[in-house]
Design a protein around this motif. Sequence first.
Motif, mmCIF file in Angstrom:
data_model
loop_
_atom_site.group_PDB
_atom_site.id
_atom_site.type_symbol
_atom_site.label_atom_id
_atom_site.label_comp_id
_atom_site.label_asym_id
_atom_site.label_seq_id
_atom_site.Cartn_x
_atom_site.Cartn_y
_atom_site.Cartn_z
ATOM 1 N N ARG A 34 36.658 -54.190 -35.269
ATOM 2 C CA ARG A 34 36.339 -52.821 -34.853
ATOM 3 C C ARG A 34 37.050 -52.524 -33.542
ATOM 4 O O ARG A 34 37.547 -53.432 -32.870
ATOM 5 C CB ARG A 34 34.821 -52.678 -34.642
ATOM 6 N N GLN B 106 34.058 -48.455 -30.648
ATOM 7 C CA GLN B 106 33.003 -48.613 -31.661
ATOM 8 C C GLN B 106 31.965 -49.650 -31.228
ATOM 9 O O GLN B 106 30.766 -49.467 -31.458
ATOM 10 C CB GLN B 106 33.619 -49.002 -33.009
ATOM 11 N N ARG C 113 28.122 -48.827 -30.634
ATOM 12 C CA ARG C 113 27.134 -49.586 -31.415
ATOM 13 C C ARG C 113 26.092 -50.240 -30.492
ATOM 14 O O ARG C 113 24.910 -50.291 -30.823
ATOM 15 C CB ARG C 113 27.860 -50.640 -32.267
ATOM 16 N N ALA D 204 31.950 -43.773 -36.835
ATOM 17 C CA ALA D 204 31.859 -44.862 -37.828
ATOM 18 C C ALA D 204 31.249 -46.112 -37.194
ATOM 19 O O ALA D 204 31.889 -47.153 -37.092
ATOM 20 C CB ALA D 204 33.248 -45.144 -38.400
ATOM 21 N N PHE E 230 27.782 -46.920 -37.948
ATOM 22 C CA PHE E 230 26.487 -47.171 -38.594
ATOM 23 C C PHE E 230 26.618 -48.140 -39.772
ATOM 24 O O PHE E 230 25.699 -48.281 -40.561
ATOM 25 C CB PHE E 230 25.837 -45.847 -39.013
ATOM 26 N N ASP E 231 27.778 -48.791 -39.890
ATOM 27 C CA ASP E 231 27.980 -49.713 -41.012
ATOM 28 C C ASP E 231 28.315 -51.126 -40.530
ATOM 29 O O ASP E 231 28.923 -51.899 -41.258
ATOM 30 C CB ASP E 231 29.089 -49.169 -41.935
ATOM 31 N N PHE E 232 27.964 -51.440 -39.303
ATOM 32 C CA PHE E 232 28.071 -52.833 -38.853
ATOM 33 C C PHE E 232 27.018 -53.053 -37.769
ATOM 34 O O PHE E 232 26.431 -52.093 -37.256
ATOM 35 C CB PHE E 232 29.484 -53.160 -38.333
ATOM 36 N N GLU E 233 26.772 -54.314 -37.469
ATOM 37 C CA GLU E 233 25.697 -54.615 -36.521
ATOM 38 C C GLU E 233 26.136 -55.693 -35.552
ATOM 39 O O GLU E 233 26.788 -56.657 -35.948
ATOM 40 C CB GLU E 233 24.468 -55.090 -37.306
#
Length: 272
Positions: A209, A213, A217, A241, A243-246
């Motif tokens: 990323r 990002q 996050r 973009a 909200f699709d990894f942590e």
Amino acid sequence: MNTLKLTNGVTMPQLGFGVWQVPDEEATSVVAEALQAGYRSIDTAAAYGNESGVGAAIAQSDVDRDELFVTTKLWNSEHGHDSALRAFDESMKKLGLDVLDLYLIHWPTPARDLYVDTWKAFVRLQEEGRVRAIGVSNFQPAHLRRLADETGVVPAVNQIELHPYFQQGELRAFHAEHGILTEAWSPLGQGGELLKDPVVAEIAERHGRSAAQVVLRWHVQLGNVVIPKSVTPSRIRENIAVFDFELSDTEVAALSTLDRGGRIGPNPDELN
Ligand code: NAD
């Protein structure tokens, strides 16, 4: 898109689009770009001089009004009960809206000593249904306490400078204790040194990323509302973009060691 609930039950997107320093004539196309990228929350202010451009983008968009969350702010020169009501009307005319989602007092300007009167006008606007939620920006604990003590109404949101280099631990704890949502301005540290920080870069590399990002996050996982700004279409898309990894707990903790305790912006106790 994650949403967060304010104390009065109104929900707010956790990530929005900030438009500080976007000229009015550019704001329409830039906000249109953001809406197309999926942003549903826009953060402007009377002082940004672009409420008309933002309003035009909203009017031209095919996104339903009730899917949008619009924030604007009252400028320092308009403090006081009656001038706040007038400033609100002026902002709404420019935005072309009947009801605003969130109205913020931009700065407490303590030397003017009018923020309590201003807040009473905000409470009235909310009671009249002209604003769905009311909050403040750049308020310190003493200012927040005074509003609560003198009006009985606690702001739903406090929008403050907040990024890994200036984490505002004490103020965030105060917010948590009083049910105030923390909204981070300059969440990317204005795109400066922070985005080149080796700790950020290492985590970014691991996730494939960008540094921006990873920072956004980190905010999201702390529970902050964030309103990154960009006028570059690819960055506008990149910044939403998240909200699709942590991040792991260790990564969040590593970013939380970066605090330098220094502001980029003015000190709210001193700005008048
Ligand atoms: P920010 O932290 O959002 O940084 C924006 C800058 O970072 C951009 O101008 C660009 O140079 C860079 N950038 C953005 N996306 C990037 C990416 N993906 N990769 C690399 N660089 C990138 O700073 P900001 O604009 O100061 O703050 C965001 C919003 O917060 C403002 O637009 C405004 O809405 C709000 N704000 C409020 C106050 C207040 O007093 N309430 C003060 C400042 C800002």
